[in-house]
Design an enzyme around this catalytic site. Structure first.
Site, PDB file in Angstrom:
ATOM      1  N   ASP A 292       0.811  -1.228   0.000  1.00 44.81           N
ATOM      2  CA  ASP A 292       0.000   0.000   0.000  1.00 44.81           C
ATOM      3  C   ASP A 292       0.838   1.269   0.000  1.00 44.81           C
ATOM      4  OD1 ASP A 292      -2.316  -1.634   0.269  1.00 44.81           O
ATOM      5  OD2 ASP A 292      -1.937  -1.738   2.422  1.00 44.81           O
TER       6      ASP A 292
ATOM      7  N   PRO B 179      -9.469  -0.858   8.296  1.00 43.50           N
ATOM      8  CA  PRO B 179      -8.585   0.243   8.709  1.00 43.50           C
ATOM      9  C   PRO B 179      -7.159  -0.263   8.766  1.00 43.50           C
ATOM     10  CG  PRO B 179     -10.255  -0.211  10.414  1.00 43.50           C
ATOM     11  CD  PRO B 179     -10.415  -1.252   9.341  1.00 43.50           C
ATOM     12  N   ARG B 180      -6.227   0.495   8.204  1.00 39.27           N
ATOM     13  CA  ARG B 180      -4.822   0.066   8.232  1.00 39.27           C
ATOM     14  C   ARG B 180      -4.186   0.505   9.543  1.00 39.27           C
ATOM     15  NH1 ARG B 180      -3.889   2.301   2.113  1.00 39.27           N
ATOM     16  NH2 ARG B 180      -4.763   0.495   1.056  1.00 39.27           N
TER      17      ARG B 180
ATOM     18  N   LYS C  39       2.968  10.274  -0.537  1.00 34.02           N
ATOM     19  CA  LYS C  39       2.096  10.796   0.522  1.00 34.02           C
ATOM     20  C   LYS C  39       2.795  11.754   1.477  1.00 34.02           C
ATOM     21  CE  LYS C  39      -1.800   8.168   0.937  1.00 34.02           C
ATOM     22  NZ  LYS C  39      -2.717   7.162   1.451  1.00 34.02           N
TER      23      LYS C  39
ATOM     24  N   THR D  48       2.991 -12.650   2.378  1.00 39.87           N
ATOM     25  CA  THR D  48       2.119 -13.209   1.368  1.00 39.87           C
ATOM     26  C   THR D  48       2.759 -14.524   0.916  1.00 39.87           C
ATOM     27  OG1 THR D  48       0.811 -12.690  -0.593  1.00 39.87           O
ATOM     28  CG2 THR D  48       3.141 -12.007  -0.649  1.00 39.87           C
TER      29      THR D  48
ATOM     30  N   ALA E 280      -4.344  -7.653  -4.438  1.00 34.59           N
ATOM     31  CA  ALA E 280      -3.734  -6.323  -4.528  1.00 34.59           C
ATOM     32  C   ALA E 280      -4.837  -5.276  -4.565  1.00 34.59           C
ATOM     33  CB  ALA E 280      -2.893  -6.219  -5.797  1.00 34.59           C
TER      34      ALA E 280
ATOM     35  N   HIS F 285      -4.273  -1.728  -6.098  1.00 33.44           N
ATOM     36  CA  HIS F 285      -3.470  -0.612  -6.601  1.00 33.44           C
ATOM     37  C   HIS F 285      -4.397   0.509  -7.042  1.00 33.44           C
ATOM     38  CE1 HIS F 285       0.092  -3.520  -7.581  1.00 33.44           C
ATOM     39  NE2 HIS F 285      -0.193  -3.438  -6.314  1.00 33.44           N
ATOM     40  N   THR F 286      -4.366   1.611  -6.295  1.00 34.90           N
ATOM     41  CA  THR F 286      -5.266   2.711  -6.604  1.00 34.90           C
ATOM     42  C   THR F 286      -4.647   3.617  -7.654  1.00 34.90           C
ATOM     43  OG1 THR F 286      -5.918   2.628  -4.314  1.00 34.90           O
ATOM     44  CG2 THR F 286      -6.674   4.532  -5.584  1.00 34.90           C
TER      45      THR F 286
ATOM     46  N   THR G 139     -10.306  -4.470   0.955  1.00 38.14           N
ATOM     47  CA  THR G 139     -11.138  -4.985   2.040  1.00 38.14           C
ATOM     48  C   THR G 139     -11.860  -3.884   2.819  1.00 38.14           C
ATOM     49  OG1 THR G 139      -9.243  -4.840   3.511  1.00 38.14           O
ATOM     50  CG2 THR G 139      -9.589  -6.954   2.429  1.00 38.14           C
TER      51      THR G 139
HETATM   52  P1  GDP Z   1      -0.516   0.326  -3.791  1.00 41.72           P
HETATM   53  O1  GDP Z   1      -1.234  -0.950  -3.499  1.00 41.72           O
HETATM   54  O2  GDP Z   1       0.932   0.276  -3.398  1.00 41.72           O
HETATM   55  O3  GDP Z   1      -0.705   0.794  -5.188  1.00 41.72           O
HETATM   56  O4  GDP Z   1      -1.135   1.418  -2.833  1.00 41.72           O
HETATM   57  P2  GDP Z   1      -2.697   1.690  -2.521  1.00 41.72           P
HETATM   58  O5  GDP Z   1      -3.376   2.048  -3.757  1.00 41.72           O
HETATM   59  O6  GDP Z   1      -3.276   0.630  -1.708  1.00 41.72           O
HETATM   60  O7  GDP Z   1      -2.575   2.925  -1.525  1.00 41.72           O
HETATM   61  C1  GDP Z   1      -2.092   4.148  -1.875  1.00 41.72           C
HETATM   62  C2  GDP Z   1      -3.203   5.199  -1.668  1.00 41.72           C
HETATM   63  O8  GDP Z   1      -2.618   6.467  -1.537  1.00 41.72           O
HETATM   64  C3  GDP Z   1      -4.158   5.291  -2.815  1.00 41.72           C
HETATM   65  O9  GDP Z   1      -5.428   5.676  -2.340  1.00 41.72           O
HETATM   66  C4  GDP Z   1      -3.569   6.419  -3.670  1.00 41.72           C
HETATM   67  O10 GDP Z   1      -4.522   7.094  -4.467  1.00 41.72           O
HETATM   68  C5  GDP Z   1      -3.048   7.317  -2.602  1.00 41.72           C
HETATM   69  N1  GDP Z   1      -1.841   8.057  -2.935  1.00 41.72           N
HETATM   70  C6  GDP Z   1      -0.733   7.620  -3.591  1.00 41.72           C
HETATM   71  N2  GDP Z   1       0.217   8.581  -3.576  1.00 41.72           N
HETATM   72  C7  GDP Z   1      -0.300   9.631  -2.884  1.00 41.72           C
HETATM   73  C8  GDP Z   1       0.217  10.902  -2.474  1.00 41.72           C
HETATM   74  O11 GDP Z   1       1.355  11.262  -2.728  1.00 41.72           O
HETATM   75  N3  GDP Z   1      -0.616  11.690  -1.719  1.00 41.72           N
HETATM   76  C9  GDP Z   1      -1.861  11.334  -1.384  1.00 41.72           C
HETATM   77  N4  GDP Z   1      -2.591  12.173  -0.644  1.00 41.72           N
HETATM   78  N5  GDP Z   1      -2.373  10.137  -1.737  1.00 41.72           N
HETATM   79  C10 GDP Z   1      -1.602   9.307  -2.472  1.00 41.72           C
END
Ligand code: GDP
Length: 424
Positions: free
Chosen positions: A13, A305-306, A332, A240, A39, A41-42, A302
């Site tokens: 994440d 809460p992380r 982030k 995993t 996974a 991936h957002t 899921t």
């Molecule tokens: P992945 O599984 O490694 O791709 O990560 P996830 O998608 O589970 O979690 C990353 C979350 O942080 C997603 O909701 C993204 O849209 C969001 N995100 C990624 N980079 C940034 C950032 O630099 N800032 C903010 N505010 N959100 C981010």
């Protein structure tokens, strides 16, 4: 030609999907090489917001070929559902831009059920599985008790093969877990409703990659989860069931001769961890709640809460080593903007001594975090696009991490959108 792997450095994440989506502009091919539909991936782009589970994150880029390699846990049912969802939102998926390895093993209908039954049996000793069938799938793959996607082209042999495996698996389902047995009718339905739908995308992706390599195409390898969840190098057994490390990319992608030029390790500016297992830097109470809310730290797959904590320099340095990362993408950073003082886990205390070495998994339970507080920058940085324009304290925070983990931070992400990025 240049190859790159995008991998997670921590517990997953970290924002890998967002980085793949950003960087695929420079690549011809994106390959998922391990893991399955667990996974999340957002990706946020011109088509909207997506949580990709199995599809490679390059799927939104015109001209990019996306491959599901032989190392993934290929769940035909979930993949077809995900494909339909993505297509319904205007993203074209054809055998030209999505290819499934004929050597990928299929996650069978009983794998998810077995995952659920085993977590239930374990009760409060559960592993925190996402119940997508990944652990039963990989165990069966190594026992040679599943089928390859390419077998879909041999319907008669496929049915015979499945019948044999089903007979064996029904023993476990009924005798170990007192569950219901599967029948051939159920499997026929699964073949018709899911497997037949993905069949047009199944091909010899090894050959395709070999030719692409000869033609000098740029290939990106996309990992799922992070170093600390790697089956061999992570926090076993809370890992995993596959190798999340870049070193596995050539094997799991179908291009064993691949040389990876750049390994981009994705690190979050603070720590999060989903599910069970040791998490030394974990924060609790109000401080944790505020960080969780600010970062929207709820599982993409899921909704769980992380668990959250400060950046963990001990675990991150270990993660960088395991991945042999050449560059870091720090994501982030914007989430920390509202914190007056930013906690940083610099060391662990173990057996009365301070250490910066990541301990053996069992020893993690008795490790305590050493936390120092870092001056915050107290202003919104989400609109910043240049390193020089970041507040001094934010630059100091990034440089402090870079020095501690011994790897250059090339990308700094300050928002979820594609262009919210600083390239250093
Ligand atoms: P992945 O599984 O490694 O791709 O990560 P996830 O998608 O589970 O979690 C990353 C979350 O942080 C997603 O909701 C993204 O849209 C969001 N995100 C990624 N980079 C940034 C950032 O630099 N800032 C903010 N505010 N959100 C981010």
């Amino acid at each position: 030609m240049s190859n790159c792997a995008i991998v997670g450095i921590n517990w997953g994440d970290e924002g890998k999907g967002r980085m793949v989506d950003l960087l695929t502009g420079n690549y011809d091919i994106v390959v998922r090489y391990q893991g399955g539909g667990n996974a999340g991936h957002t990706v946020i782009n011109e088509y909207g917001k997506f949580a990709l589970h199995l599809l490679p994150s390059g799927i939104f880029r015109k001209g990019v070929v996306n491959i599901l390699g032989n190392g993934v846990a290929l769940d035909p049912e979930n993949l077809w559902n995900e494909m339909q969802e993505v297509m319904s939102r205007g993203v074209p998926l054809t055998p030209d831009n999505l290819k499934i390895s004929e050597r990928a093993s299929l996650l069978l209908p009983w794998h998810r059920e077995l995952d659920e039954m085993e977590e239930k049996r374990l009760g409060d000793k559960k592993y925190g599985s996402t119940k997508q069938g990944i652990a039963p799938f990989y165990s069966d793959k190594y026992q040679k008790k599943t089928v390859l996607a390419g077998e879909l082209f041999y319907p008669e042999e496929l049915r015979n093969h499945l019948a044999q495996i089903m007979e064996w698996k029904n023993l476990t389902l009924t005798k170990v877990y007192s569950g219901e047995p599967f029948t051939m009718e159920m499997l026929d339905e699964w073949i018709k409703d899911s497997c037949e739908k993905i069949k047009p995308y199944v091909c010899d992706t090894g050959e395709f990659l070999k030719n692409a390599q000869k033609e000098g195409k740029n290939i990106m390898f996309e990992a799922q989860l992070g170093s600390l969840r790697d089956l061999d190098y992570g926090i076993y057994p809370y890992t995993t069931s596959s190798n999340t490390t870049a070193a596995f990319a050539p094997i799991g992608s179908g291009l064993p001769s691949a040389k990876i030029d750049d390994v981009i390790g994705v690190v979050k500016a603070y720590s999060t961890c989903v599910g069970e297992g040791p998490f030394v830097c974990e924060m609790f109470g109000d401080e944790a709640e505020k960080l969780r809310e600010a970062g929207g730290e709820y599982g993409a797959k899921t909704g769980r809460p992380r668990r959250v904590g400060p950046i963990d320099l001990v675990a991150t340095r270990y993660g960088v080593e395991v991945q042999a990362a050449t560059h870091i993408a720090l994501t982030k950073l914007d989430i920390l903007s509202s914190m007056e003082k930013i906690p940083v886990c610099t060391h662990y205390m173990l057996n009365g001594e301070q250490t910066d070495k990541f301990p053996f998994p069992l020893a993690l339970d008795s490790a305590q975090p050493v936390v120092e507080y870092f001056e915050g920058w107290n202003c919104d940085i989400s609109g910043v696009r240049k390193w020089e324009d970041l507040p001094e304290q934010a630059r100091k925070y990034v440089t402090m991490i870079e020095d501690a983990i011994g790897c250059p931070i090339k990308y700094i992400s300050v928002g979820a959108e594609r262009d919210s990025i600083i390239i250093k």
